[in-house]
Design a protein around this motif. Structure first.
Motif, PDB file in Angstrom:
ATOM      1  N   LEU A 138      24.082  50.351 -61.722  1.00 45.90           N
ATOM      2  CA  LEU A 138      23.311  49.314 -62.398  1.00 45.90           C
ATOM      3  C   LEU A 138      23.158  48.038 -61.581  1.00 45.90           C
ATOM      4  N   GLU A 141      28.900  43.120 -60.682  1.00 47.41           N
ATOM      5  CA  GLU A 141      27.941  42.165 -61.252  1.00 47.41           C
ATOM      6  C   GLU A 141      28.145  42.182 -62.765  1.00 47.41           C
ATOM      7  N   PRO A 142      27.621  41.178 -63.455  1.00 44.27           N
ATOM      8  CA  PRO A 142      27.917  41.124 -64.902  1.00 44.27           C
ATOM      9  C   PRO A 142      27.597  42.439 -65.622  1.00 44.27           C
ATOM     10  N   GLN A 143      26.494  43.072 -65.279  1.00 47.65           N
ATOM     11  CA  GLN A 143      26.090  44.298 -65.971  1.00 47.65           C
ATOM     12  C   GLN A 143      26.586  45.558 -65.261  1.00 47.65           C
ATOM     13  N   ALA A 144      27.240  45.407 -64.128  1.00 47.62           N
ATOM     14  CA  ALA A 144      27.631  46.569 -63.328  1.00 47.62           C
ATOM     15  C   ALA A 144      29.092  46.459 -62.908  1.00 47.62           C
ATOM     16  N   GLY A 145      29.948  47.145 -63.638  1.00 50.34           N
ATOM     17  CA  GLY A 145      31.366  47.156 -63.286  1.00 50.34           C
ATOM     18  C   GLY A 145      31.729  48.542 -62.784  1.00 50.34           C
ATOM     19  N   ILE A 184      30.320  38.893 -59.619  1.00 51.94           N
ATOM     20  CA  ILE A 184      31.449  38.297 -60.361  1.00 51.94           C
ATOM     21  C   ILE A 184      32.753  38.972 -59.949  1.00 51.94           C
ATOM     22  N   PHE A 185      33.849  38.318 -60.361  1.00 52.95           N
ATOM     23  CA  PHE A 185      35.208  38.822 -60.105  1.00 52.95           C
ATOM     24  C   PHE A 185      35.476  38.968 -58.605  1.00 52.95           C
TER      25      PHE A 185
END
Lengths: 593, 593
Positions: free
Chosen positions: A173, A164-168, A193-194
């Motif tokens: 997160l 997710e945007p804040q959780a890579g 994402i990705f």
């Protein structure tokens, strides 16, 4: 550029170095040498004739999103249909669900070919295979019954929805939520994402595996569950029902692998089903992580092989300047650039890294096979430990090699390497993602130190070094090379001890030594494998082989690797021994002024 | 990403390390510290506000060719006009033709900023400056009168037309012909490729410098002459006449620097005028080669700085995981990733390579200035020799660093590094050309060994090492660091001796050792400069500087460089000592099977 699978080298590695037939016999899958060679020849034909020709255009054309539908590059649909029809999709799938159950030691060669032919094309099926593994191991009987056969055959595709945007890197997160429903299903809401292959036009359905949180989940990674969320709902009779509330919000604009759709996926109370136990989602994902990371390692190898082939073809054709020892092609306006020592340095670096990684890939694949299919528990346990140690190294080192070898490919072409039509710069762009996804290479290195080395206080690494040292002792044809490799193994053992002590003393050392220790280990491990290759080559020559040139090239390659590539280990060793202080001393505010 | 010129570090290098004011006094150009700082501040504003904002879009939009006319990306025309109007174009131009005659030691800082802000935008003016140098040194009075002032001001642009499809590194193979005309002019016919700025819409005229053969020219490089070929003919009164028979046939599709037009240029009996003596074209080109290669080196430095800034900004913002020593930002969901040792390893590598190259750039620029403008012939000769030794090293090492630092920038961003919007992958793509053009980095390394080291039997390298050793002896604040650097200098001297002997014994060794010897030399040279930086920092701290954090960071950076980067020299040293045999042994046919 034209790609042809390196069949001779693959046979050398599989049969002559690692006895794949014996391996298959041990696994009881009935594959003999003739069958394996036949499959690889067919695979070589398929990748050269069907897949490779798509690669250049797929980069130019990319994927397109319109009204929520993604169009893949021209030819991908047809090639994917052949991929399914000819049974390539089901090669490794479980036999119970229509798969052919090939061991990874064999399938890895085919997968390497796919990576070389088109990384972008391979992304779709690679993720489907990962979905199969996760579902096969953790899904309920009902979920397997409804989804697995179509995933195994390739009729449907799968994805992994983690980031997710804040959780890579830090999945603690993540925020996507799953709300339980009365019928036992869940409604998932959130944005990922990705997501590779999140939307595409190759298959009628897409089965997303999604990490999300239940309402009562504890915070952090212990509150993450895994869900199956199909693009189209599947009726009890297996027919496709209505669209689920999951959609592609955007395609990412990427450096490379443009033929692979990389999607922002939105889940708007989409119907999903729990896979495995609640709050154990990360553990479910981790069981397939080894396979997924091994596949990314093969991507590095595949790119390296393709770049080597491209570089070599050009070095033989391109006429510039004369050999310093006098004209080699006096009838031509200049000599082919392969006469120049520095061009040979680049080519041999490409060749020995590619062939070296291929040996290690087969060795690691054998462990993965034994982990899952060896007949006794102790064998499975031993293989599990060995695979766990090797996989981060394979993932990170192979992909670093892929990038380096692709960059050498560009360099070999001079200015032409920078021009898209030649294909070399595409290999560089395509391969760059492999160092980032499935856990960045920095994360692989942390995994190696933290979970693998510290996890058993170095025991498994010691066992690996013991095994390699035994083989060095048996390599009697090359005393000088053997001595050099033996010293390195001893140095590796001592270095690992120092690293363990340093990490116990100061946990900052874990991240301070990790990347350099991984690289050091990989260079030394490859040296041990190159020695084994040299030993087999010497035996073949002594036995009067009908292919003396092939085996002499193995000896020359081993010599090159040990003299000109292995010295890199010194730099990594000295750097990692420098200590964490020189990394941690500078206050954050003082990095720039 | 946002770019801000590293003014504090530039002032450190120029004033505190190399006394640029004293240098300017010696050159007699009247530039004092205040003026220089004022110019750099204006330059920082111009590059940050006018140039940098164009860079991202220029990559997306690229250049377009229609009906023979090339359109550059949006904003390039306006920015170029400001570049000319505000006098940035004429900064280094000869005073006699309206230039401001800035020394390279000052202008290099501005040029580094331009490279950081937009490599593609800088390509056009960089080549114009090269054209000015060549024409100023070799053009007839009449040619200079007609063309030079407009090139110096930037009203017109210049190009270098060397490469042909069959002639890249090997210019002996070039075929473009020049036919003498009764009026003393020539008609040029042939096709050139990879011509940067060959066609564009920034200037009313483009002055091409073209290598071609006269009808009676001897074969090979001794039969090449240099010609000036304007896009539009110039009347005797300076007004523009009709179009010349030179046209852009195609734009190349490149990996990066897409805002820079890279053209196939066709000369169809185009009118041209001889520059310098007939058949001495290569020599004319070579006199400007140092400047051009220095500029490409600055491209590597500029990219490195930009990637460092991008990586650092993200490492401070991006929240993932917790510091191993406990939360640093407990009020946030996770800590900024700069707390992690491996992230710091990447950032400090970026920082110490960028700042290290900046020191060496200033040192090399001083030699270039003295080469042309020192008051006595012995001073000019000494500087000529020193510059000749340093330039291949600057070009190759800086551009290798640029690529590495850009790749670290991508890695620091994780998956986001692969996405175009963040700008990191663009830096990687843009910088990759710098290792290829103006002579590939392999060619730079051959130049270093063949022309520079063998050329004077190592005398100039010895002189450089002597000078550096003297400074090491004076670095009294850091005995341990000084001892380490002193040992390296001694090792470097011995290694150069071995290399000389090996190359005399076997000319194949030239190309076998070249790339690794260049890299080894560069790492050791940077170490000596980092020691000097540490010494200045210690002096400033001892003197009670009001900027203790800045100087402490210099000490910490020097420590990091010597401990964690310099060890790479070991790998290069051991590799190059391996001998040419392991490169030359394999028959060409045996590279692949």
């Amino acid at each position: 550029m034209k790609y042809q699978a390196p069949l001779r080298d693959m046979r050398f590695v599989l049969h002559e170095l690692f006895d794949v037939s014996g391996h298959c016999q041990q696994l009881g899958n009935g594959l003999d040498r003739e069958t394996i060679d036949g499959v690889l020849e067919e695979a070589a034909r398929f990748t050269a004739e069907v897949v490779a020709p798509l690669n250049r255009n797929s980069d130019e054309q990319g994927c397109h999103l319109q009204d929520g539908e993604v169009t893949t590059p021209d030819g991908f649909r047809q090639a994917y249909q052949l991929f399914v029809e000819q049974g390539w999709a089901s090669m490794t799938g479980p036999v119970d669900f229509g798969g052919q159950g090939f061991p990874q030691m064999v399938s890895a060669s085919f997968h390497e070919m796919l990576m070389s032919a088109s990384l972008a094309f391979r992304v779709y099926s690679g993720l489907t295979e990962g979905t199969v593994v996760a579902l096969d191991r953790h899904g309920s009987a009902e979920l397997k019954q409804r989804y697995l056969a179509q995933l195994v055959s390739g009729e449907w595709a799968g994805t992994m929805c983690l980031t997710e945007p804040q959780a890579g890197t830090d999945l603690a997160l993540l925020r996507t939520r799953a709300q339980p429903q009365a019928d036992g299903s869940y409604r998932l809401s959130g944005s990922k994402i990705f997501i590779s292959g999140g939307e595409q036009d190759l298959t009628d359905n897409i089965i997303h595996l999604v990490l999300a949180r239940l309402p009562d989940a504890p915070p952090g990674v212990k509150g993450i569950s895994l869900f199956l969320v199909p693009k189209r709902l599947v009726n009890a009779d297996g027919s496709l029902g209505e669209r689920n509330a999951v959609s592609c919000g955007a395609l990412e604009h990427k450096m490379g692998i443009k033929g692979a759709s990389t999607c922002v996926m939105n889940f708007d109370a989409a119907s999903g089903w729990l896979v495995g136990q609640a709050n154990h989602g990360l553990a479910c994902m981790f069981t397939m992580m080894n396979d997924a990371r091994f596949q990314v390692g093969l991507q590095g190898l595949g790119i390296a092989e393709a770049a080597f082939q491209g570089g070599l073809a050009y070095a033989r054709e391109r006429l510039q300047s004369r050999a310093i020892s006098g004209p080699v092609a006096p009838d031509k306006p200049a000599d082919p650039i392969i006469v120049h020592p520095d061009v040979r340095r680049m080519l041999l670096t490409q060749k020995t890294l590619s062939e070296g990684c291929r040996m290690l890939a087969a060795y690691a694949a054998r462990q993965l096979d034994l982990e899952h299919s060896a007949s006794t528990a102790p064998q499975r346990d031993a293989a599990t430990r060995r695979a766990a140690l090797l996989i981060p190294l394979v993932k990170a080192f192979f992909t670093d090699c892929g990038q380096e070898v692709a960059s050498l490919g560009v360099q070999l072409y001079g200015g032409h390497g920078y021009i898209r039509e030649w294909g070399m710069e595409q290999l560089m762009r395509d391969s760059r993602i492999t160092q980032l996804y499935e856990g960045t290479n920095g994360i692989q290195a942390l995994d190696l130190i933290r979970r693998k080395l510290l996890g058993d206080d170095g025991a498994e690494l010691d066992a690996l070094i013991d095994e390699l040292a035994t083989q060095v002792a048996q390599a009697t044809s090359h005393a000088a090379l053997a001595e050099r490799v033996g010293q390195r193994l001893q140095e590796w053992r001592l270095l690992a001890d120092s690293v363990l002590q340093a990490c116990h003393r100061d946990p900052q050392e874990i991240g301070a030594v990790s990347v350099d220790f991984l690289a050091y280990s990989a260079y030394v491990l490859l040296a041990a494998l190159w020695l084994q290759a040299a030993e087999r080559a010497s035996q073949a020559l002594a036995a009067g082989s009908g292919e003396p040139a092939f085996y002499r090239a193995k000896l020359q390659s081993a010599d090159f690797y040990l003299r000109r590539v292995l010295p890199r280990a010194n730099a990594h060793r000295e750097a990692l021994l420098a200590g964490a202080d020189c990394l941690m001393a500078m206050p954050e505010a003082d990095f720039a002024f």
